[in-house]
Each structure stands twice: as C-alpha cells, then as structure tokens.
Design a protein around this motif. Structure first.
Motif, PDB file in Angstrom:
ATOM      1  N   SER A  10       0.832  -1.210   0.000  1.00 39.20           N
ATOM      2  CA  SER A  10       0.000   0.000   0.000  1.00 39.20           C
ATOM      3  C   SER A  10       0.862   1.253   0.000  1.00 39.20           C
ATOM      4  CB  SER A  10      -0.933  -0.005   1.215  1.00 39.20           C
ATOM      5  OG  SER A  10      -1.846  -1.082   1.143  1.00 39.20           O
ATOM      6  N   SER A  11       1.953   1.244   0.775  1.00 41.80           N
ATOM      7  CA  SER A  11       2.840   2.404   0.823  1.00 41.80           C
ATOM      8  C   SER A  11       3.457   2.676  -0.543  1.00 41.80           C
ATOM      9  CB  SER A  11       3.945   2.191   1.860  1.00 41.80           C
ATOM     10  OG  SER A  11       3.413   2.106   3.171  1.00 41.80           O
ATOM     11  N   ASN A  12       3.886   1.631  -1.224  1.00 36.93           N
ATOM     12  CA  ASN A  12       4.513   1.836  -2.526  1.00 36.93           C
ATOM     13  C   ASN A  12       3.515   2.296  -3.580  1.00 36.93           C
ATOM     14  OD1 ASN A  12       6.843   0.239  -1.269  1.00 36.93           O
ATOM     15  ND2 ASN A  12       7.623   0.695  -3.320  1.00 36.93           N
ATOM     16  N   TYR A  13       2.285   1.782  -3.517  1.00 34.63           N
ATOM     17  CA  TYR A  13       1.298   2.160  -4.521  1.00 34.63           C
ATOM     18  C   TYR A  13       0.760   3.571  -4.321  1.00 34.63           C
ATOM     19  CZ  TYR A  13       0.906  -2.001  -7.385  1.00 34.63           C
ATOM     20  OH  TYR A  13       1.157  -3.002  -8.294  1.00 34.63           O
ATOM     21  N   VAL A  14       1.065   4.197  -3.182  1.00 33.19           N
ATOM     22  CA  VAL A  14       0.756   5.617  -3.039  1.00 33.19           C
ATOM     23  C   VAL A  14       1.422   6.411  -4.155  1.00 33.19           C
ATOM     24  CG1 VAL A  14       1.152   7.661  -1.607  1.00 33.19           C
ATOM     25  CG2 VAL A  14       0.430   5.525  -0.536  1.00 33.19           C
ATOM     26  N   PHE A  15       2.596   5.951  -4.589  1.00 38.74           N
ATOM     27  CA  PHE A  15       3.435   6.705  -5.514  1.00 38.74           C
ATOM     28  C   PHE A  15       3.402   6.129  -6.931  1.00 38.74           C
ATOM     29  CE2 PHE A  15       5.059   6.968  -1.210  1.00 38.74           C
ATOM     30  CZ  PHE A  15       5.234   8.329  -1.032  1.00 38.74           C
ATOM     31  N   ASN A  16       2.324   5.389  -7.275  1.00 39.29           N
ATOM     32  CA  ASN A  16       2.330   4.746  -8.593  1.00 39.29           C
ATOM     33  C   ASN A  16       2.045   5.710  -9.735  1.00 39.29           C
ATOM     34  OD1 ASN A  16      -0.443   5.072  -8.198  1.00 39.29           O
ATOM     35  ND2 ASN A  16      -0.964   3.054  -9.036  1.00 39.29           N
ATOM     36  N   ASP A  17       1.842   7.002  -9.410  1.00 39.14           N
ATOM     37  CA  ASP A  17       1.768   8.008 -10.475  1.00 39.14           C
ATOM     38  C   ASP A  17       3.152   8.588 -10.785  1.00 39.14           C
ATOM     39  OD1 ASP A  17       1.781   9.203  -7.911  1.00 39.14           O
ATOM     40  OD2 ASP A  17       0.928  11.061  -8.693  1.00 39.14           O
ATOM     41  N   LEU A  18       4.176   8.131 -10.082  1.00 35.04           N
ATOM     42  CA  LEU A  18       5.546   8.578 -10.303  1.00 35.04           C
ATOM     43  C   LEU A  18       6.376   7.429 -10.858  1.00 35.04           C
ATOM     44  CD1 LEU A  18       6.166  10.508  -6.948  1.00 35.04           C
ATOM     45  CD2 LEU A  18       5.406  11.466  -9.130  1.00 35.04           C
ATOM     46  N   GLU A  19       7.455   7.756 -11.536  1.00 32.94           N
ATOM     47  CA  GLU A  19       8.354   6.742 -12.075  1.00 32.94           C
ATOM     48  C   GLU A  19       9.680   6.761 -11.324  1.00 32.94           C
ATOM     49  OE1 GLU A  19       8.846   7.370 -16.233  1.00 32.94           O
ATOM     50  OE2 GLU A  19       6.778   6.804 -16.742  1.00 32.94           O
ATOM     51  N   ASP A  20      10.294   5.597 -11.252  1.00 32.46           N
ATOM     52  CA  ASP A  20      11.648   5.462 -10.689  1.00 32.46           C
ATOM     53  C   ASP A  20      11.720   5.952  -9.251  1.00 32.46           C
ATOM     54  OD1 ASP A  20      12.550   4.487 -13.170  1.00 32.46           O
ATOM     55  OD2 ASP A  20      12.891   6.531 -13.891  1.00 32.46           O
ATOM     56  N   VAL A  21      10.741   5.548  -8.447  1.00 29.19           N
ATOM     57  CA  VAL A  21      10.686   5.983  -7.052  1.00 29.19           C
ATOM     58  C   VAL A  21      10.719   4.768  -6.126  1.00 29.19           C
ATOM     59  CG1 VAL A  21       9.272   7.112  -5.282  1.00 29.19           C
ATOM     60  CG2 VAL A  21       9.454   8.100  -7.572  1.00 29.19           C
ATOM     61  N   ALA A  22      11.642   4.768  -5.175  1.00 26.99           N
ATOM     62  CA  ALA A  22      11.610   3.826  -4.063  1.00 26.99           C
ATOM     63  C   ALA A  22      10.827   4.479  -2.929  1.00 26.99           C
ATOM     64  CB  ALA A  22      13.021   3.486  -3.605  1.00 26.99           C
TER      65      ALA A  22
END
Length: 235
Positions: A10-22
C-alpha cells in the motif's frame, strides 16, 4: 499465489503516479522498498522479494529501528520532539557516533542481539551534540539500507511516508544524507489510496511536497566514520 496488499504494498502504490521511485516507510521501525519486474535477491543483504503481481515483485529491506529511536532518546534525555526539531535546524558540532540498534536489528546487519552504542564521547560533548548524534545514527542506518536497495534496483527519488514525516525538519535531513529528492504526500493516511490503487489497479494523481537535497554539508565524513565503527562492531 500473489499477495493482494499489505502495508508495504500500500505504501509503494501511493506513488504509482511517479516513475523510478523507491519508498521509505518511517514509523516506529523503517523499511525501504521498490517495485521491480524481477525478484532480485542478494544473500549478503538478505533482502525480501515477493510477488505482488504476475509481472511485479516488491523488493526491500526492513529495519527494527526507525523513529522509535527518537522516542527512546526523548525518554532517556527528557527531551521532546520540538527540541529534536530545533537541534536538526541548528545542528551542533559532533564527533560522536551512535549505532541505533536499541531493538536488535534486521537489515543491514541481521543481528537480533545487537545493541545501541555511543562512541567518541569527550569532555566537550554536550547534551545537544549527543542528541544530534542519535538522530544521525538513525538516518545513517536508513542510508545503509537505501544504498543496498540501490544495488538491487534503479530509482531516482524516494517517496516518504509514516509518522516520521511529522517532525518538520527531519525530511530535509533525510534528503541531505541520502542524496535523493523526497516526495511526501500532502494527503494524510495516503496509504488508504495506495491500498485501493494496488487492489483495483487504479492510478491516483497525488499531491506531494518535494524536498530536494542540499549538497556538501559534511555528512560524508561522519557517515564514513559511522560505517567504520559499525564494521568494527559487526564484521
């Protein structure tokens, strides 16, 4: 079988509108994770890599020690988060090194009997310089895990979530030490949208606060001393 969702997914999918993000989750403990098309594994790092989608794996490293280290320091020194915030904004000189393993440790050392240590205390050490060393020790521990993750997968920025973001000056310190731009969701409890994005396959356009790293602030020397001290204790 694929995991539907979890706090890490869930934490990672917060940022699924961005690319190349850990993503760095910083609460009581911390973890760094990235979504990758392959299940990258390194037996030295002992990272996790589990399938979250037929063509995606969540790769990362978990630590026992996050902002709980700061709460522990407040109890020990009768300080407060407001005082820690002020110390980060006006850092004192320090040569003290702190290994932050108050809860044992998973990544990066994988030693459940590990303990916290303070090194290089002298007669000129002050309460503030020791507190600052404790803060840096927590962030240096995060940096080791981020550096190891970067050897397993490419990323250009870091998303930051968790209670650690509530300490106003801490994200800038983290950005400076890690050397990555941070993206911090402006929405509270953004992980809820992350869960929906993961399970329903949706992409939400999030609003972020961006924190860019400052360069040449002298953390490299202290970080090198931290790693040397760590290697001497846990070879």
């Amino acid at each position: 079988m694929y995991i539907g969702t979890s706090d890490g997914i869930s934490s990672n999918y917060v940022f699924n509108d961005l690319e190349d993000v850990a993503v760095l989750s910083l609460g009581t403990s911390h973890a760094v994770r990235v979504i990758h098309e392959k299940g990258q594994l390194n037996h030295t790092y002992q990272n996790f890599a589990y399938a979250i989608h037929p063509e995606a794996y969540l790769i990362g490293l978990p630590s026992n020690n996050g902002a709980d280290v700061l709460a522990w320091a407040n109890k020990l020194f009768n300080s407060s988060f407001a005082e820690l915030n002020a110390i980060i904004l006006n850092p004192p000189e320090t040569e003290t090194i702190f290994l932050p393993f108050i809860n044992g440790e998973r990544a990066p050392i994988w030693e459940d009997t590990a303990m916290a240590h303070l090194f290089n205390l002298t007669r000129v050490s002050t309460r503030e310089s020791v507190l600052y060393a404790i803060i840096l020790g927590m962030v240096f521990n995060i940096k080791q895990n981020v550096d190891q993750l970067a050897k397993l997968a490419d990323f250009k920025a870091i998303g930051l979530v968790g209670g650690g973001t509530s300490l106003a000056s801490l994200p800038q310190l983290i950005a400076d030490v890690l050397g990555y731009t941070l993206y911090i969701p402006t929405m509270k409890n953004a992980e809820t949208l992350g869960s929906i994005a993961a399970v329903k396959g949706k992409t939400f356009q999030m609003e972020y606060k961006r924190v860019h790293p400052n360069e040449n602030l002298g953390y490299t020397r202290l970080y090198d001393k931290y790693k040397e001290t760590l290697d001497e204790q846990y070879k």
